[in-house]
Design an enzyme around this catalytic site. Structure first.
Site, PDB file in Angstrom:
ATOM      1  N   SER A  36     -13.863 114.369  -7.761  1.00 22.08           N
ATOM      2  CA  SER A  36     -13.585 114.788  -6.389  1.00 22.08           C
ATOM      3  C   SER A  36     -13.261 116.273  -6.400  1.00 22.08           C
ATOM      4  CB  SER A  36     -12.381 114.018  -5.833  1.00 22.08           C
ATOM      5  OG  SER A  36     -11.946 114.591  -4.610  1.00 22.08           O
TER       6      SER A  36
ATOM      7  N   TYR B   7      -3.732 111.031  -7.103  1.00 24.04           N
ATOM      8  CA  TYR B   7      -5.196 110.918  -7.051  1.00 24.04           C
ATOM      9  C   TYR B   7      -5.851 112.148  -7.695  1.00 24.04           C
ATOM     10  CZ  TYR B   7      -9.834 110.680  -4.823  1.00 24.04           C
ATOM     11  OH  TYR B   7     -11.177 110.644  -4.579  1.00 24.04           O
TER      12      TYR B   7
HETATM   13  N1  LIG Z   1     -14.636 109.105   0.401  1.00 21.62           N
HETATM   14  C1  LIG Z   1     -14.311 110.320   0.009  1.00 21.62           C
HETATM   15  O1  LIG Z   1     -14.009 111.210   0.840  1.00 21.62           O
HETATM   16  C2  LIG Z   1     -14.277 110.691  -1.459  1.00 21.62           C
HETATM   17  C3  LIG Z   1     -14.055 112.030  -1.774  1.00 21.62           C
HETATM   18  C4  LIG Z   1     -14.036 112.399  -3.113  1.00 21.62           C
HETATM   19  C5  LIG Z   1     -14.259 111.449  -4.097  1.00 21.62           C
HETATM   20  N2  LIG Z   1     -14.475 110.143  -3.748  1.00 21.62           N
HETATM   21  C6  LIG Z   1     -14.667 109.200  -4.833  1.00 21.62           C
HETATM   22  O2  LIG Z   1     -15.863 108.491  -4.624  1.00 21.62           O
HETATM   23  C7  LIG Z   1     -15.752 107.210  -5.250  1.00 21.62           C
HETATM   24  C8  LIG Z   1     -16.142 106.144  -4.237  1.00 21.62           C
HETATM   25  O3  LIG Z   1     -15.199 106.185  -3.197  1.00 21.62           O
HETATM   26  P1  LIG Z   1     -15.518 105.699  -1.704  1.00 21.62           P
HETATM   27  O4  LIG Z   1     -15.041 106.758  -0.803  1.00 21.62           O
HETATM   28  O5  LIG Z   1     -16.903 105.215  -1.605  1.00 21.62           O
HETATM   29  O6  LIG Z   1     -14.445 104.527  -1.603  1.00 21.62           O
HETATM   30  P2  LIG Z   1     -14.551 102.982  -1.258  1.00 21.62           P
HETATM   31  O7  LIG Z   1     -15.515 102.752  -0.153  1.00 21.62           O
HETATM   32  O8  LIG Z   1     -13.156 102.523  -1.114  1.00 21.62           O
HETATM   33  O9  LIG Z   1     -15.209 102.386  -2.578  1.00 21.62           O
HETATM   34  C9  LIG Z   1     -14.493 102.250  -3.762  1.00 21.62           C
HETATM   35  C10 LIG Z   1     -15.275 101.315  -4.642  1.00 21.62           C
HETATM   36  O10 LIG Z   1     -14.574 101.188  -5.889  1.00 21.62           O
HETATM   37  C11 LIG Z   1     -14.415  99.814  -6.148  1.00 21.62           C
HETATM   38  N3  LIG Z   1     -13.214  99.541  -6.916  1.00 21.62           N
HETATM   39  C12 LIG Z   1     -11.935  99.912  -6.642  1.00 21.62           C
HETATM   40  N4  LIG Z   1     -11.104  99.433  -7.582  1.00 21.62           N
HETATM   41  C13 LIG Z   1     -11.885  98.751  -8.465  1.00 21.62           C
HETATM   42  C14 LIG Z   1     -11.619  98.016  -9.635  1.00 21.62           C
HETATM   43  N5  LIG Z   1     -10.371  97.893 -10.123  1.00 21.62           N
HETATM   44  N6  LIG Z   1     -12.656  97.447 -10.287  1.00 21.62           N
HETATM   45  C15 LIG Z   1     -13.918  97.569  -9.820  1.00 21.62           C
HETATM   46  N7  LIG Z   1     -14.238  98.234  -8.719  1.00 21.62           N
HETATM   47  C16 LIG Z   1     -13.225  98.816  -8.039  1.00 21.62           C
HETATM   48  C17 LIG Z   1     -14.348  99.164  -4.785  1.00 21.62           C
HETATM   49  O11 LIG Z   1     -14.711  97.799  -4.883  1.00 21.62           O
HETATM   50  P3  LIG Z   1     -13.722  96.558  -4.759  1.00 21.62           P
HETATM   51  O12 LIG Z   1     -12.447  97.061  -4.133  1.00 21.62           O
HETATM   52  O13 LIG Z   1     -14.507  95.619  -3.923  1.00 21.62           O
HETATM   53  O14 LIG Z   1     -13.543  96.113  -6.177  1.00 21.62           O
HETATM   54  C18 LIG Z   1     -15.404  99.929  -4.040  1.00 21.62           C
HETATM   55  O15 LIG Z   1     -16.668  99.404  -4.337  1.00 21.62           O
HETATM   56  C19 LIG Z   1     -14.307 107.087  -5.733  1.00 21.62           C
HETATM   57  O16 LIG Z   1     -14.232 107.392  -7.106  1.00 21.62           O
HETATM   58  C20 LIG Z   1     -13.587 108.143  -4.924  1.00 21.62           C
HETATM   59  O17 LIG Z   1     -12.431 108.608  -5.577  1.00 21.62           O
HETATM   60  C21 LIG Z   1     -14.497 109.749  -2.452  1.00 21.62           C
END
Ligand SMILES: NC(=O)c1ccc[n+]([C@@H]2O[C@H](COP(=O)([O-])OP(=O)(O)OC[C@H]3O[C@@H](n4cnc5c(N)ncnc54)[C@H](OP(=O)(O)O)[C@@H]3O)[C@@H](O)[C@H]2O)c1
Length: 246
Positions: free
Chosen positions: A134, A147
């Site tokens: 991120s 985070y």
């Molecule tokens: N959205 C943003 O603005 C943003 C910005 C910077 C970086 N990111 C990064 O992008 C990535 C995806 O985030 P997102 O925004 O798409 O969030 P999200 O929609 O909440 O997706 C997170 C994913 O991770 C999975 N997950 C969480 N804990 C887990 C575990 N213990 N085992 C297996 N799977 C797990 C969740 O699945 P389940 O809960 O169903 O297991 C879900 O599929 C993350 O690494 C996040 O830090 C996001």
């Protein structure tokens, strides 16, 4: 890339889901992981060639078993280690449980997948590993310490591994998204500059991955803003970030 195999973790929602669907639409065979859920089950029929491999990334042995099960169907050419979680962490109320949760999922959860994938790719001297970090890992921002610390650790780990993996024939990319509309950001009660949709984030990532860049930050406006913040000396940084205090 038709027929090549990609593994995406965190594929049940958000960016991971959009990446899994995007890869399938581009002709990849996709192995999609997240903890068991209806959302993960529902993903498979949507894609042309997506298979669900339920997995809790915090379990190292389960990661190794999942990679073995996926590779029983063919070599993983692209591993996108994307699973992650976020909760705010202000100084008041900062607790061990929140920090541990972030470390176990964002940092160790990624490492747990990285190790078995890396070993197998090194043995055949080919493959591409993508760690989803991120821009929050670039500078510490108020309320995001737990985070951001895990994401900074991933970036540092990747910088260390990049030349080392290169000599084993493996490419490494660190993706640094800005704000993307997903369940992870749904609870944010502050302005999210340059917010983009998950489909748009996935499209940008998948368009740029074939070039195998080390750093892939998006969207470009957020990358530029955070890139400038990254250059500031600490006193100037704090002059800006004090305004984010609530
Ligand atoms: N959205 C943003 O603005 C943003 C910005 C910077 C970086 N990111 C990064 O992008 C990535 C995806 O985030 P997102 O925004 O798409 O969030 P999200 O929609 O909440 O997706 C997170 C994913 O991770 C999975 N997950 C969480 N804990 C887990 C575990 N213990 N085992 C297996 N799977 C797990 C969740 O699945 P389940 O809960 O169903 O297991 C879900 O599929 C993350 O690494 C996040 O830090 C996001």
């Amino acid at each position: 890339m038709t027929g090549q195999l990609a593994w995406v973790t965190g594929a049940s929602t958000g960016i991971g889901r959009a990446l899994a669907l995007g890869l399938a639409a581009r002709g990849w065979r996709v192995a999609a992981s997240a903890r068991p859920s209806a959302a993960l089950d529902a993903l498979a029929p949507e894609g042309t060639d997506i298979a669900a491999y339920p997995l809790d990334v915090r379990d190292a042995a389960a990661n190794a078993a999942t990679v073995a099960a996926i590779e029983a169907t063919g070599p993983i050419a692209l591993a996108i280690l994307n699973a992650g979680t976020y909760r705010p962490s202000w100084a008041a109320g900062f607790d061990v449980a929140t920090m541990r949760d972030m470390v176990e999922t964002n940092l160790m959860g990624t490492v747990n997948g990285l190790i078995p994938v890396m070993e197998r790719m090194m043995a055949r001297r080919s493959g591409h590993i993508v760690l989803v970090a991120s821009v929050a890992g670039w500078r510490g921002l108020p309320g995001g310490g737990a985070y951001g610390a895990t994401k900074a650790a991933l970036i540092n780990l990747a910088e260390s591994l990049k030349p080392d993996l290169e000599r084993h024939g493996i490419a490494l990319t660190v993706v640094a998204p800005g704000f993307v509309r997903t369940p992870l950001t749904a609870g944010n009660d502050f302005p999210m500059p340059f917010l983009i949709e998950a489909d748009e984030a996935a499209r940008i990532i998948l368009d740029r991955l074939p070039g195998r860049p080390f750093s892939l930050a998006l969207p470009w406006r957020m990358a530029l803003a955070m890139g400038l913040l990254r250059l500031l000396p600490a006193p100037l940084l704090f002059g800006l970030t004090r305004r984010m205090l609530r």
